[in-house]
Write a protein that holds these residues in place. Sequence first.
Motif, PDB file in Angstrom:
ATOM      1  N   ALA A  15       3.569  17.684 -11.451  1.00 24.43           N
ATOM      2  CA  ALA A  15       3.174  18.224 -12.757  1.00 24.43           C
ATOM      3  C   ALA A  15       4.148  17.829 -13.860  1.00 24.43           C
ATOM      4  O   ALA A  15       3.755  17.299 -14.894  1.00 24.43           O
ATOM      5  CB  ALA A  15       3.058  19.744 -12.676  1.00 24.43           C
ATOM      6  N   LYS A  16       5.409  18.088 -13.659  1.00 22.48           N
ATOM      7  CA  LYS A  16       6.418  17.748 -14.669  1.00 22.48           C
ATOM      8  C   LYS A  16       7.498  16.904 -13.990  1.00 22.48           C
ATOM      9  O   LYS A  16       8.513  17.433 -13.514  1.00 22.48           O
ATOM     10  CB  LYS A  16       7.033  19.011 -15.253  1.00 22.48           C
ATOM     11  CG  LYS A  16       6.059  19.832 -16.064  1.00 22.48           C
ATOM     12  CD  LYS A  16       6.729  21.054 -16.659  1.00 22.48           C
ATOM     13  CE  LYS A  16       5.702  21.857 -17.444  1.00 22.48           C
ATOM     14  NZ  LYS A  16       6.305  23.072 -18.017  1.00 22.48           N
ATOM     15  N   PRO A  17       7.296  15.588 -13.950  1.00 21.62           N
ATOM     16  CA  PRO A  17       8.266  14.745 -13.237  1.00 21.62           C
ATOM     17  C   PRO A  17       9.597  14.667 -13.980  1.00 21.62           C
ATOM     18  O   PRO A  17       9.647  14.619 -15.211  1.00 21.62           O
ATOM     19  CB  PRO A  17       7.587  13.377 -13.203  1.00 21.62           C
ATOM     20  CG  PRO A  17       6.602  13.390 -14.303  1.00 21.62           C
ATOM     21  CD  PRO A  17       6.188  14.828 -14.487  1.00 21.62           C
TER      22      PRO A  17
ATOM     23  N   LYS B 214      10.300   9.809 -12.436  1.00 18.89           N
ATOM     24  CA  LYS B 214       9.713   8.748 -13.261  1.00 18.89           C
ATOM     25  C   LYS B 214      10.277   7.384 -12.859  1.00 18.89           C
ATOM     26  O   LYS B 214       9.555   6.394 -12.807  1.00 18.89           O
ATOM     27  CB  LYS B 214       9.977   9.016 -14.735  1.00 18.89           C
ATOM     28  CG  LYS B 214       9.190  10.168 -15.301  1.00 18.89           C
ATOM     29  CD  LYS B 214       9.544  10.399 -16.766  1.00 18.89           C
ATOM     30  CE  LYS B 214       8.861  11.635 -17.325  1.00 18.89           C
ATOM     31  NZ  LYS B 214       9.261  11.896 -18.719  1.00 18.89           N
ATOM     32  N   SER B 215      11.564   7.356 -12.572  1.00 18.94           N
ATOM     33  CA  SER B 215      12.200   6.112 -12.155  1.00 18.94           C
ATOM     34  C   SER B 215      11.649   5.639 -10.804  1.00 18.94           C
ATOM     35  O   SER B 215      11.381   4.447 -10.622  1.00 18.94           O
ATOM     36  CB  SER B 215      13.706   6.307 -12.070  1.00 18.94           C
ATOM     37  OG  SER B 215      14.326   5.147 -11.605  1.00 18.94           O
ATOM     38  N   VAL B 216      11.470   6.569  -9.873  1.00 22.61           N
ATOM     39  CA  VAL B 216      10.914   6.223  -8.565  1.00 22.61           C
ATOM     40  C   VAL B 216       9.488   5.721  -8.721  1.00 22.61           C
ATOM     41  O   VAL B 216       9.077   4.745  -8.093  1.00 22.61           O
ATOM     42  CB  VAL B 216      10.984   7.435  -7.603  1.00 22.61           C
ATOM     43  CG1 VAL B 216      10.179   7.193  -6.350  1.00 22.61           C
ATOM     44  CG2 VAL B 216      12.429   7.745  -7.258  1.00 22.61           C
ATOM     45  N   MET B 217       8.707   6.382  -9.578  1.00 25.88           N
ATOM     46  CA  MET B 217       7.325   5.973  -9.792  1.00 25.88           C
ATOM     47  C   MET B 217       7.273   4.561 -10.389  1.00 25.88           C
ATOM     48  O   MET B 217       6.465   3.731  -9.959  1.00 25.88           O
ATOM     49  CB  MET B 217       6.620   6.954 -10.718  1.00 25.88           C
ATOM     50  CG  MET B 217       5.150   6.658 -10.902  1.00 25.88           C
ATOM     51  SD  MET B 217       4.269   7.902 -11.859  1.00 25.88           S
ATOM     52  CE  MET B 217       4.974   7.666 -13.470  1.00 25.88           C
ATOM     53  N   GLU B 218       8.134   4.275 -11.329  1.00 28.35           N
ATOM     54  CA  GLU B 218       8.163   2.942 -11.935  1.00 28.35           C
ATOM     55  C   GLU B 218       8.599   1.883 -10.933  1.00 28.35           C
ATOM     56  O   GLU B 218       8.039   0.785 -10.880  1.00 28.35           O
ATOM     57  CB  GLU B 218       9.102   2.948 -13.139  1.00 28.35           C
ATOM     58  CG  GLU B 218       9.093   1.647 -13.901  1.00 28.35           C
ATOM     59  CD  GLU B 218       9.969   1.696 -15.139  1.00 28.35           C
ATOM     60  OE1 GLU B 218      10.508   0.640 -15.497  1.00 28.35           O
ATOM     61  OE2 GLU B 218      10.098   2.781 -15.732  1.00 28.35           O
TER      62      GLU B 218
ATOM     63  N   LEU C 120       1.171   6.428  -7.078  1.00 25.37           N
ATOM     64  CA  LEU C 120       0.012   7.225  -7.478  1.00 25.37           C
ATOM     65  C   LEU C 120       0.216   8.703  -7.175  1.00 25.37           C
ATOM     66  O   LEU C 120      -0.177   9.560  -7.973  1.00 25.37           O
ATOM     67  CB  LEU C 120      -1.249   6.715  -6.780  1.00 25.37           C
ATOM     68  CG  LEU C 120      -1.766   5.363  -7.262  1.00 25.37           C
ATOM     69  CD1 LEU C 120      -2.916   4.898  -6.382  1.00 25.37           C
ATOM     70  CD2 LEU C 120      -2.183   5.437  -8.712  1.00 25.37           C
ATOM     71  N   TYR C 121       0.832   9.017  -6.035  1.00 21.93           N
ATOM     72  CA  TYR C 121       1.073  10.409  -5.673  1.00 21.93           C
ATOM     73  C   TYR C 121       1.972  11.085  -6.712  1.00 21.93           C
ATOM     74  O   TYR C 121       1.683  12.187  -7.170  1.00 21.93           O
ATOM     75  CB  TYR C 121       1.713  10.502  -4.289  1.00 21.93           C
ATOM     76  CG  TYR C 121       2.010  11.929  -3.880  1.00 21.93           C
ATOM     77  CD1 TYR C 121       1.025  12.731  -3.339  1.00 21.93           C
ATOM     78  CD2 TYR C 121       3.285  12.468  -4.062  1.00 21.93           C
ATOM     79  CE1 TYR C 121       1.289  14.043  -2.986  1.00 21.93           C
ATOM     80  CE2 TYR C 121       3.560  13.772  -3.719  1.00 21.93           C
ATOM     81  CZ  TYR C 121       2.556  14.552  -3.175  1.00 21.93           C
ATOM     82  OH  TYR C 121       2.818  15.856  -2.833  1.00 21.93           O
TER      83      TYR C 121
ATOM     84  N   LEU D 282       0.822  -1.211   0.000  1.00 21.17           N
ATOM     85  CA  LEU D 282       0.000   0.000   0.000  1.00 21.17           C
ATOM     86  C   LEU D 282       0.859   1.264   0.000  1.00 21.17           C
ATOM     87  O   LEU D 282       0.523   2.249  -0.664  1.00 21.17           O
ATOM     88  CB  LEU D 282      -0.954   0.001   1.194  1.00 21.17           C
ATOM     89  CG  LEU D 282      -2.065  -1.043   1.134  1.00 21.17           C
ATOM     90  CD1 LEU D 282      -2.881  -1.008   2.423  1.00 21.17           C
ATOM     91  CD2 LEU D 282      -2.947  -0.848  -0.078  1.00 21.17           C
ATOM     92  N   LEU D 283       1.968   1.231   0.729  1.00 24.24           N
ATOM     93  CA  LEU D 283       2.869   2.385   0.768  1.00 24.24           C
ATOM     94  C   LEU D 283       3.465   2.671  -0.614  1.00 24.24           C
ATOM     95  O   LEU D 283       3.462   3.817  -1.072  1.00 24.24           O
ATOM     96  CB  LEU D 283       3.983   2.151   1.783  1.00 24.24           C
ATOM     97  CG  LEU D 283       5.011   3.261   1.918  1.00 24.24           C
ATOM     98  CD1 LEU D 283       4.381   4.478   2.583  1.00 24.24           C
ATOM     99  CD2 LEU D 283       6.193   2.774   2.718  1.00 24.24           C
ATOM    100  N   THR D 284       3.943   1.639  -1.287  1.00 23.26           N
ATOM    101  CA  THR D 284       4.545   1.849  -2.602  1.00 23.26           C
ATOM    102  C   THR D 284       3.496   2.218  -3.643  1.00 23.26           C
ATOM    103  O   THR D 284       3.761   3.035  -4.520  1.00 23.26           O
ATOM    104  CB  THR D 284       5.330   0.610  -3.057  1.00 23.26           C
ATOM    105  OG1 THR D 284       4.474  -0.537  -3.049  1.00 23.26           O
ATOM    106  CG2 THR D 284       6.530   0.363  -2.160  1.00 23.26           C
TER     107      THR D 284
END
Length: 93
Positions: free
Chosen positions: A59-61, A66-70, A52-53, A45-47
Motif C-alpha cells: 500500500a505505502k512502499p 521502491k528501489s527493489v521494485m525498480e 508486480l507484487y 519471471l521471478l523478478t
Amino acid sequence: MSDEAVAAQVVADTADTTAAPSAAGGATVSQHFRLVFFGVLAITLLTLTASLYIGIFVAKPTEAAKSVMETCSNLSQLGFGAMVGLLGGKAVT
C-alpha cells in the motif's frame, strides 16, 4: 573394443543426447541452450512477479521497497532482452 571405437561411440552418444532436431528442419537446440534459456526465463519471471507484487500489494512502499521494485523491473527487462538475443543468435546459426 579399441580405444578409438570407444571414443567414437562416446562422441556419437553425446551428439544424440545434446541436440534435438527442430520442427523447421535444419536447426538444432542443445541441452546447454535449453538450460541457459530456461534459467533466464525463470529469473525473468521471478523478478517480474516480485516487481508486480510490490507495485500492486504494498500500500505505502518505502524508499527501499521502491528501489527493489525498480531493480526487479530492470532485471526483468534485461532478461527479456537476453531471451530475444538468445533466440536471435540461434536463428542466425
